[in-house]
Design a protein around this motif. Sequence first.
Motif, short mmCIF file in Angstrom:
data_model
loop_
_atom_site.label_atom_id
_atom_site.label_comp_id
_atom_site.label_asym_id
_atom_site.label_seq_id
_atom_site.Cartn_x
_atom_site.Cartn_y
_atom_site.Cartn_z
N LEU A 1 0.84 -1.20 0.00
CA LEU A 1 0.00 0.00 0.00
C LEU A 1 0.88 1.26 0.00
CD1 LEU A 1 -2.90 1.05 0.07
CD2 LEU A 1 -2.84 0.83 2.56
N ALA A 2 1.92 1.26 0.83
CA ALA A 2 2.83 2.40 0.90
C ALA A 2 3.55 2.62 -0.43
CB ALA A 2 3.83 2.21 2.04
N MET B 1 4.26 5.41 -5.81
CA MET B 1 4.18 5.35 -7.27
C MET B 1 3.29 6.46 -7.82
SD MET B 1 5.94 2.72 -8.21
CE MET B 1 6.74 1.42 -7.31
N GLU B 2 2.36 6.93 -6.99
CA GLU B 2 1.44 8.00 -7.42
C GLU B 2 1.90 9.37 -6.94
OE1 GLU B 2 -2.60 7.00 -6.41
OE2 GLU B 2 -2.53 5.15 -7.59
N SER C 1 -1.29 1.06 -9.73
CA SER C 1 -0.19 1.39 -8.81
C SER C 1 0.11 0.24 -7.86
CB SER C 1 -0.51 2.65 -8.00
OG SER C 1 -0.61 3.76 -8.86
N VAL C 2 -0.92 -0.50 -7.45
CA VAL C 2 -0.71 -1.65 -6.57
C VAL C 2 0.10 -2.72 -7.31
CG1 VAL C 2 -1.82 -3.51 -5.27
CG2 VAL C 2 -2.77 -1.20 -5.18
N GLY D 1 3.48 -1.59 -7.24
CA GLY D 1 3.98 -1.79 -5.88
C GLY D 1 4.37 -3.24 -5.63
N LEU D 2 3.59 -4.17 -6.17
CA LEU D 2 3.91 -5.59 -6.06
C LEU D 2 5.24 -5.90 -6.74
CD1 LEU D 2 0.41 -7.16 -6.72
CD2 LEU D 2 1.82 -7.62 -4.71
N LYS D 3 5.44 -5.31 -7.93
CA LYS D 3 6.71 -5.53 -8.65
C LYS D 3 7.88 -5.02 -7.84
CE LYS D 3 4.92 -5.68 -13.33
NZ LYS D 3 4.31 -4.85 -14.33
#
Length: 181
Positions: free
Chosen positions: A22-23, A28-29, A146-147, A150-152
């Motif tokens: 989430l962070a 990313m945004e 974005s999630v 974030g996972l990547k």
Amino acid sequence: MKEEIIIAGFGGQGVLSMGKILAYSGLMEGKEVSWMPAYGPEQRGGTANVTVIVSDEKISSPILSKYDAAIILNQPSLEKFESKVKPGGVLIYDGYGIINPPTRKDINVYRIDAMDAANEMKNAKAFNMIVLGGLLKLKPMVSLESVVKGLKKTLPERHHHLIPMNEEAIKRGMELIKLCE
């Protein structure tokens, strides 16, 4: 926009990972973020929680005593954090880990049967992404795109083949979340 969130449960449920993803998604945004984990020496099987703040403005302090949203994944965490959700805030709990459901009437309580859904997907590790999907349905503070980014960023490269399954789990969580009457 400023969302102050606590995610709490047992170590091994993906509590800290959920917060980290989430962070990173907020980063990313171009948002301001804070990620502050707390766990005992036992980690896996012991209680763990993480405070995440996602904001459009500077964050004055990562230390909070009240939260806009709480994701609660076990009974000890419910007993500790139910009272710390701001009036009008959101509490999400997984039906599998809670014996005595939340009782407050001045907050919005949602149930998500993420453990059952993870079992249906035949992947227990999808549990935390299902829960994250439920949160993002109610509080779309970051985009699904974005999630995935974030996972990547958070998953080791050897696990990148799991990203489509995680994206599917997030979407499943968005479908499953239900307001408790």
